[in-house]
Design an enzyme around this catalytic site. Structure first.
Site, PDB file in Angstrom:
ATOM      1  N   SER A  88     -13.792  -3.382   1.902  1.00 12.72           N
ATOM      2  CA  SER A  88     -14.620  -2.578   1.028  1.00 12.72           C
ATOM      3  C   SER A  88     -16.173  -2.685   1.327  1.00 12.72           C
ATOM      4  O   SER A  88     -16.883  -3.111   0.431  1.00 12.72           O
ATOM      5  CB  SER A  88     -14.505  -2.861  -0.556  1.00 12.72           C
ATOM      6  OG  SER A  88     -13.156  -2.415  -0.874  1.00 12.72           O
ATOM      7  N   HIS A 130      -1.208 -12.095   0.882  1.00 14.06           N
ATOM      8  CA  HIS A 130      -2.344 -10.752   0.242  1.00 14.06           C
ATOM      9  C   HIS A 130      -2.999 -11.503  -0.816  1.00 14.06           C
ATOM     10  O   HIS A 130      -4.144 -11.249  -0.937  1.00 14.06           O
ATOM     11  CB  HIS A 130      -1.440  -9.729  -0.148  1.00 14.06           C
ATOM     12  CG  HIS A 130      -2.124  -8.594  -0.338  1.00 14.06           C
ATOM     13  ND1 HIS A 130      -1.754  -7.223  -0.235  1.00 14.06           N
ATOM     14  CD2 HIS A 130      -3.437  -8.107  -0.570  1.00 14.06           C
ATOM     15  CE1 HIS A 130      -2.609  -6.280  -0.224  1.00 14.06           C
ATOM     16  NE2 HIS A 130      -3.667  -6.726  -0.534  1.00 14.06           N
ATOM     17  N   TYR A 141       0.848  -1.089   0.013  1.00 12.84           N
ATOM     18  CA  TYR A 141      -0.043   0.115  -0.123  1.00 12.84           C
ATOM     19  C   TYR A 141       0.696   1.307  -0.231  1.00 12.84           C
ATOM     20  O   TYR A 141       1.686   1.278   0.788  1.00 12.84           O
ATOM     21  CB  TYR A 141      -0.794  -0.020   1.410  1.00 12.84           C
ATOM     22  CG  TYR A 141      -2.080  -1.050   1.395  1.00 12.84           C
ATOM     23  CD1 TYR A 141      -2.554  -1.587   0.183  1.00 12.84           C
ATOM     24  CD2 TYR A 141      -2.580  -1.302   2.416  1.00 12.84           C
ATOM     25  CE1 TYR A 141      -3.451  -2.725   0.301  1.00 12.84           C
ATOM     26  CE2 TYR A 141      -3.662  -2.339   2.561  1.00 12.84           C
ATOM     27  CZ  TYR A 141      -3.877  -3.019   1.451  1.00 12.84           C
ATOM     28  OH  TYR A 141      -4.986  -4.103   1.608  1.00 12.84           O
ATOM     29  N   PHE A 167     -22.063   3.194  -1.349  1.00 12.56           N
ATOM     30  CA  PHE A 167     -23.162   3.388  -0.565  1.00 12.56           C
ATOM     31  C   PHE A 167     -23.117   4.612   0.291  1.00 12.56           C
ATOM     32  O   PHE A 167     -23.802   4.938   1.174  1.00 12.56           O
ATOM     33  CB  PHE A 167     -23.286   2.083   0.166  1.00 12.56           C
ATOM     34  CG  PHE A 167     -23.775   0.822  -0.711  1.00 12.56           C
ATOM     35  CD1 PHE A 167     -25.066   0.793  -1.257  1.00 12.56           C
ATOM     36  CD2 PHE A 167     -22.996  -0.112  -0.951  1.00 12.56           C
ATOM     37  CE1 PHE A 167     -25.376  -0.151  -2.074  1.00 12.56           C
ATOM     38  CE2 PHE A 167     -23.168  -1.369  -1.859  1.00 12.56           C
ATOM     39  CZ  PHE A 167     -24.396  -1.140  -2.448  1.00 12.56           C
ATOM     40  N   GLY A 168     -21.839   5.180   0.430  1.00 14.54           N
ATOM     41  CA  GLY A 168     -21.785   6.372   0.984  1.00 14.54           C
ATOM     42  C   GLY A 168     -21.970   7.537   0.071  1.00 14.54           C
ATOM     43  O   GLY A 168     -21.802   8.884   0.510  1.00 14.54           O
ATOM     44  N   GLY A 169     -22.337   7.434  -1.136  1.00 11.32           N
ATOM     45  CA  GLY A 169     -22.603   8.369  -2.139  1.00 11.32           C
ATOM     46  C   GLY A 169     -21.491   8.663  -3.164  1.00 11.32           C
ATOM     47  O   GLY A 169     -21.626   9.578  -4.041  1.00 11.32           O
ATOM     48  N   GLY A 198     -18.742  -0.713  -0.384  1.00 12.76           N
ATOM     49  CA  GLY A 198     -18.582  -0.845  -2.011  1.00 12.76           C
ATOM     50  C   GLY A 198     -17.651   0.447  -2.299  1.00 12.76           C
ATOM     51  O   GLY A 198     -18.102   0.834  -3.106  1.00 12.76           O
ATOM     52  N   ARG A 199     -16.516   0.511  -1.816  1.00 12.46           N
ATOM     53  CA  ARG A 199     -15.534   1.567  -2.026  1.00 12.46           C
ATOM     54  C   ARG A 199     -15.981   2.813  -2.258  1.00 12.46           C
ATOM     55  O   ARG A 199     -15.671   3.706  -2.979  1.00 12.46           O
ATOM     56  CB  ARG A 199     -14.913   1.125  -3.502  1.00 12.46           C
ATOM     57  CG  ARG A 199     -14.342  -0.287  -3.693  1.00 12.46           C
ATOM     58  CD  ARG A 199     -13.770  -0.527  -4.949  1.00 12.46           C
ATOM     59  NE  ARG A 199     -13.705  -2.097  -5.137  1.00 12.46           N
ATOM     60  CZ  ARG A 199     -12.596  -2.528  -4.820  1.00 12.46           C
ATOM     61  NH1 ARG A 199     -11.405  -1.898  -4.157  1.00 12.46           N
ATOM     62  NH2 ARG A 199     -12.392  -3.873  -4.754  1.00 12.46           N
ATOM     63  N   GLY A 200     -17.090   3.091  -1.190  1.00 16.77           N
ATOM     64  CA  GLY A 200     -17.592   4.352  -0.713  1.00 16.77           C
ATOM     65  C   GLY A 200     -18.835   4.493  -1.685  1.00 16.77           C
ATOM     66  O   GLY A 200     -19.626   5.621  -1.327  1.00 16.77           O
TER      67      GLY A 200
END
Length: 349
Positions: free
Chosen positions: A212, A133, A62, A219-221, A215-217
């Site tokens: 995730s 990984h 990362y 569902f946060g919009g 959903g990689r954000g």
């Protein structure tokens, strides 16, 4: 909605105890957007700890030049190490991060060299949970896990994990040394592991760590109520590409409607759905913003009945999700579950 007291759960059947909600550190060093300054990233990690999160997830791949492990190591110096459950990963050789150029590697020699390097970067004497990984299909899993077993015996790691491993790989690995946790993508719009992998983990007593989970954000919009920034790597993600995103917005709108009924945000409802999948499930949502982190913690206060969980699941029909769950470039090097072909839902771009 006030933040609840953070519950503790056993991850796997070897006695590893963690906070019910973990924190994925990947985004702090620029996975989807620009990296944060070190002091900001450290403040986010420290704030997560004050909210009761003690389970932190990183990896040697990362960030450019192992930046994420270095950042986490700096944060750990300001936290009580004995109260932290630290997870990191090996197995992806970093060639060119910016162009998605990696090599999957699992030789015993590589396992040991990666562990030694991570210990040094993190500034710790041991790693609580050490994941492979991605699975190197050119190396017998027995050889890879055999070396991990030696590292356990030497006290350099405490528990062994796998990430995106096939059922056969999980069984063979577990026969060499107990596997404590499997990390896998799992959210309302990514549920392809439910049929085989989740039951197998429960049969073998392996904890499940969804990454995730929002959903990689989505569902946060992200990409829906907020526009993706120009530099975001998600612009090339299949589910966020224009044609697919337009179709997926209808899924978001359905969850948004249910969230209003539960007096929470869509992100909280999506995360609560994952949290309700069992006491052996510990999601690790990541964020670069303290406000989002606090909202994630408050998702623990969202209580859902079996009927409500079913209603939420049915709001996201898997065959109506548009786009695959991974970048095409990563799929070519075996980034998803080993030996499992991609599943393309809806429009493919």
């Amino acid at each position: 909605m006030a933040a609840p007291r953070m519950p503790r759960v056993k991850l796997g059947s070897q006695g590893f105890e963690v906070s019910k909600l973990g924190f994925g550190c990947m985004g702090l060093t620029g996975a989807y957007n620009e990296p944060l300054p070190d002091e900001v990233g450290i403040s986010v990690i420290k704030h997560a700890f004050t909210q009761g999160i003690t389970f932190f997830d990183t990896a040697d791949v990362y960030g450019a030049n192992h930046a994420n492990e270095i950042l986490v190591g700096k944060a750990l110096k300001e936290l009580p190490r004995e109260k932290i459950q630290l997870a990191t990963k090996f197995g992806v050789e970093h060639i060119d991060f910016s162009n998605f150029q990696f090599r999957i590697k699992g030789t015993p020699e590589y396992v040991r060299s990666c562990c030694e390097a991570s210990l040094k970067r993190l500034g710790v004497e041991y790693i609580d949970l050490y994941y492979q990984h991605r699975v190197d299909t050119s190396v017998p899993i027995e050889d890879t896990v055999g070396e991990l077993k030696k590292l356990v015996q030497e006290g350099k790691i405490k528990y062994i994990g796998l990430s995106e491993a096939s059922p056969d790989t999980i069984r063979r690995a577990h026969a060499v040394h107990p596997i404590t946790a499997l990390q896998i993508e799992w959210s309302l719009w990514t549920r392809d592991s439910e049929e085989e992998i989740m039951p197998l983990c429960r049969e073998l007593g392996i904890g499940i760590v969804p990454y995730s989970p929002i959903g990689r954000g989505f569902f946060g919009g992200r990409g829906v109520s907020e526009t993706l920034p120009p530099e975001s790597s998600l612009k090339s993600h299949p589910r966020f590409k224009a044609e697919n995103l337009e179709k997926n917005k209808r899924i978001y709108e359905g969850i948004e409607g249910l969230a209003k009924k539960h007096k929470c945000s869509p992100a909280q409802l999506a995360l609560a759905w994952v949290l309700h999948q069992g006491n052996d499930v510990v999601p690790i949502p990541g964020t670069t913003k303290i406000t989002n982190l606090d909202q994630n913690v408050r998702a623990l206060a969202v209580k859902l009945s079996n009927e409500e969980l079913k209603e939420i699941s049915e709001m996201v029909p898997i065959d109506e999700v548009a786009g695959d769950r991974y970048f095409d470039k990563l799929d070519k090097i075996g980034w998803r579950v080993a030996n499992t072909p991609p599943k393309n839902y809806g429009i493919s771009t």
